[in-house]
Design an enzyme around this catalytic site. Structure first.
Site, PDB file in Angstrom:
ATOM      1  N   GLY A  68       1.123  -1.566   0.333  1.00  0.00           N
ATOM      2  CA  GLY A  68      -0.171  -0.445   0.150  1.00  0.00           C
ATOM      3  C   GLY A  68       0.586   0.937   0.192  1.00  0.00           C
ATOM      4  O   GLY A  68       0.791   2.409  -0.408  1.00  0.00           O
ATOM      5  N   HIS A 135     -15.133  11.797 -15.846  1.00  0.00           N
ATOM      6  CA  HIS A 135     -14.792  11.614 -16.850  1.00  0.00           C
ATOM      7  C   HIS A 135     -13.645  12.379 -16.483  1.00  0.00           C
ATOM      8  O   HIS A 135     -12.735  13.354 -16.124  1.00  0.00           O
ATOM      9  CB  HIS A 135     -15.533  12.252 -18.525  1.00  0.00           C
ATOM     10  CG  HIS A 135     -15.954  13.724 -17.837  1.00  0.00           C
ATOM     11  ND1 HIS A 135     -15.479  14.719 -18.438  1.00  0.00           N
ATOM     12  CD2 HIS A 135     -16.618  14.186 -16.762  1.00  0.00           C
ATOM     13  CE1 HIS A 135     -16.047  16.179 -17.307  1.00  0.00           C
ATOM     14  NE2 HIS A 135     -16.803  15.641 -16.425  1.00  0.00           N
TER      15      HIS A 135
END
Length: 205
Positions: A68, A135
């Site tokens: 991580g 987007h």
């Protein structure tokens, strides 16, 4: 594509990576490398050595860094690139990936994540559980988008940045390299200096 997958790191993040790999049903054999020599198995999968043993497995295995920490993941990923390891992309079957999305090798997209159309995600990123990237985003290399973080449209996140759990980034925002954005923080203006940012709206600390 090789039929075997080797995951470096058998603790928390590595276990989630392994779970995704199992659900993808692409590899005949999945195993771990971990520097805890007392660890013999994780997630029911064998730990077959330490990270230093990776070089002896490159011919048979694809390799994925299941760590991580952004800096550690970057260091190991770049080492794997220098030895021309085969590094896949892992996408949970329940993630939603839009059209014209580009995802570079070494990145994992976890369960419930949504990546909408025309977004570019760099190498060795973590798109964590239930996060959303709208987007036309640009997520650079070695970024961690934590669980439940939400990015609006046309956001750019610089290399090595970590967006904490439940953080929110408004549309048309640029965040520079090497930032840490705290849990639940809200970013409504560009961040141009590396550092730690917390609060609603964020402030540098």
């Amino acid at each position: 594509m090789k039929n075997n997958l080797l995951i470096i790191g058998a603790s928390g993040h590595g276990k989630v990576v392994a779970d995704i790999a199992l659900k993808m049903n692409k590899w005949q054999n999945i195993a771990f490398l971990d520097d805890d020599k007392s660890l013999k198995s994780s997630m029911g999968l064998e730990v077959i050595g330490t990270s230093d043993d990776v070089f002896s497995h490159l011919a048979e295995y694809e390799v994925f860094v299941g760590i991580g920490n952004n800096g550690t993941r970057q260091r190991i990923h770049e080492m794997l690139e220098t030895v021309e390891a085969s590094i896949p992309v892992l996408i949970h079957p329940n993630a939603v990936i839009g059209n014209q999305v580009e995802i570079e090798h070494g990145t994992v997209v976890m369960a419930g994540a949504v990546v909408n159309c025309c977004t570019k995600i760099g190498k060795s990123c973590i798109i964590n559980t239930g996060s959303t990237i709208d987007h036309d985003n640009c997520i650079e290399d070695f970024v961690h988008i934590s669980p439940g973080a939400h990015l609006a449209g046309t956001v750019k996140v610089g290399q090595g940045t970590w967006l904490g759990i439940g953080s929110v980034v408004s549309n048309n925002i640029n965040i520079t390299n090497g930032c840490t954005v705290g849990a639940g923080a809200v970013v409504v203006k560009d961040i141009s200096k590396p550092g730690i940012y917390i609060g609603v709206p964020v402030r540098r600390v």
